[in-house]
Design an enzyme around this catalytic site. Sequence first.
Site, mmCIF file in Angstrom:
data_model
loop_
_atom_site.group_PDB
_atom_site.id
_atom_site.type_symbol
_atom_site.label_atom_id
_atom_site.label_comp_id
_atom_site.label_asym_id
_atom_site.label_seq_id
_atom_site.Cartn_x
_atom_site.Cartn_y
_atom_site.Cartn_z
ATOM 1 N N LYS A 93 0.817 -1.212 0.000
ATOM 2 C CA LYS A 93 0.000 0.000 0.000
ATOM 3 C C LYS A 93 0.858 1.274 0.000
ATOM 4 O O LYS A 93 2.077 1.214 0.041
ATOM 5 C CB LYS A 93 -0.948 -0.031 1.206
ATOM 6 C CG LYS A 93 -1.927 -1.203 1.162
ATOM 7 C CD LYS A 93 -2.858 -1.100 -0.039
ATOM 8 C CE LYS A 93 -4.052 -2.020 0.032
ATOM 9 N NZ LYS A 93 -3.815 -3.389 -0.421
HETATM 10 C C1 LIG Z 1 -9.783 -2.436 -1.700
HETATM 11 C C2 LIG Z 1 -9.256 -3.184 -0.506
HETATM 12 N N1 LIG Z 1 -10.025 -3.320 0.570
HETATM 13 C C3 LIG Z 1 -9.597 -3.970 1.663
HETATM 14 C C4 LIG Z 1 -8.343 -4.523 1.720
HETATM 15 C C5 LIG Z 1 -7.933 -5.273 2.947
HETATM 16 O O1 LIG Z 1 -6.804 -4.688 3.530
HETATM 17 P P1 LIG Z 1 -5.954 -5.480 4.617
HETATM 18 O O2 LIG Z 1 -5.064 -6.430 3.892
HETATM 19 O O3 LIG Z 1 -5.188 -4.406 5.340
HETATM 20 O O4 LIG Z 1 -6.918 -6.174 5.520
HETATM 21 C C6 LIG Z 1 -7.491 -4.403 0.633
HETATM 22 C C7 LIG Z 1 -6.157 -5.003 0.684
HETATM 23 O O5 LIG Z 1 -5.531 -5.401 -0.204
HETATM 24 C C8 LIG Z 1 -7.952 -3.722 -0.522
HETATM 25 O O6 LIG Z 1 -7.174 -3.590 -1.592
#
Ligand SMILES: Cc1ncc(COP(=O)(O)O)c(C=O)c1O
Length: 389
Positions: A189
């Site tokens: 990210k």
């Molecule tokens: C659009 C979106 N929502 C939610 C998430 C979930 O994030 P996390 O991996 O921090 O739980 C991601 C992660 O890749 C994402 O790209």
Amino acid sequence: MKHRPQRNEFLVFGAPAIEQAEIEEVIASLKSGWLGTGPKVARFEADFAAYKETAHAVAVSSCTAALHLSMLSAGLGPGDEVITTPLTFCATVNAIIHVGATPVLADVDPVTQNIDPAMVESKITGRTGAILPVHFAGRPCDMDSLAKIAERHGLIMIEDCAHAVEAEYKGRKAGTFGDFGCFSFYVTKNVITGEGGMVLTASEDTAARIKILALHGMTKDAWNRFSDTGYRHYQVVELGFKYNMMDLQAAIGIHQLARVEANWARRGEIWKRYLEAFGALPVGLPAAPEADTRHAYHLFTILIEEERAGIGRDAFLDAMTAQNIGVGVHYLSIPEHPFYRQRFGWRAEDAPHAMGIGRQTVSLPLSPKLTDDDVGDVIDAVSKVVGNI
Ligand SMILES: Cc1ncc(COP(=O)(O)O)c(C=O)c1O
């Protein structure tokens, strides 16, 4: 076009740019003996709230946790429908299912690739409780239209800002439109902590509740129990989860956040180079950002349409890997996955725009860690694979 020889080393997709400041802060945390949730998490929360110009930021273990706790604290559950996009990571939809609510998919606009407000409107029923837009690839959604829909129907809005730390819409920061803004600090990210997430809310009470829900439903976290002010008893006041962020993670995040604008500017340069280089190639390019918005430049995605590009999307992925360039797919549309088809009876064809994009899209490396030569290697590889050069 003249190309440099093929690169020898594999270019990892989404590798983060870690600098000395993060390394030293992590070492300092390790040496301090305080690894868990503590003062560095508090500082990261304060820094993030200040950056986003909002009242409260609560750090958690992931964006998935942030989405889950937002929906729980909003009181969403069985019987409620939550409208979201089919062009997202499974976590967005899973979080809805985890609170017992029913996800409802509203197709994306084929140009912006973001949830289409007209489709959202068409999916509203008497059971709709919330809208969960995703600022896909870092491009802010049409928040004017979505906010109007939410207001007209009395709906909660939860923004999935996993791609959108730096995004703004008409002067307002992404994640501050809705009742909740949820962020991810996963390794690929824009700001990273390894794993990690954040919830933004304007409400002090909601922030306090999310903090409690993120740590077993306890009234005090470890820092408040064991610090040098003396042991304090805690009480469990509701059923919570183990979703807290560690100081070790915040140690990375604090310094990543301090460089967020410099990294954004670097990704903007790479974005511009890609646009210039690929303008004449037979691939689809990201739409120009809407006026008075700020794109977070999280994913640079191209569309590989077999008839036009002379190669299918999956063959393109393999060819790029053979050129030592790591690539990604964001995303096969949600109904392409068997679990959701079986559970909800969805078909990919029901969200045709997301299905089409999901079958053609490729994400190219966009990390601020890329050197100018790395970017040149990506451009050469794409040009070779689709241009037969
Ligand atoms: C659009 C979106 N929502 C939610 C998430 C979930 O994030 P996390 O991996 O921090 O739980 C991601 C992660 O890749 C994402 O790209």
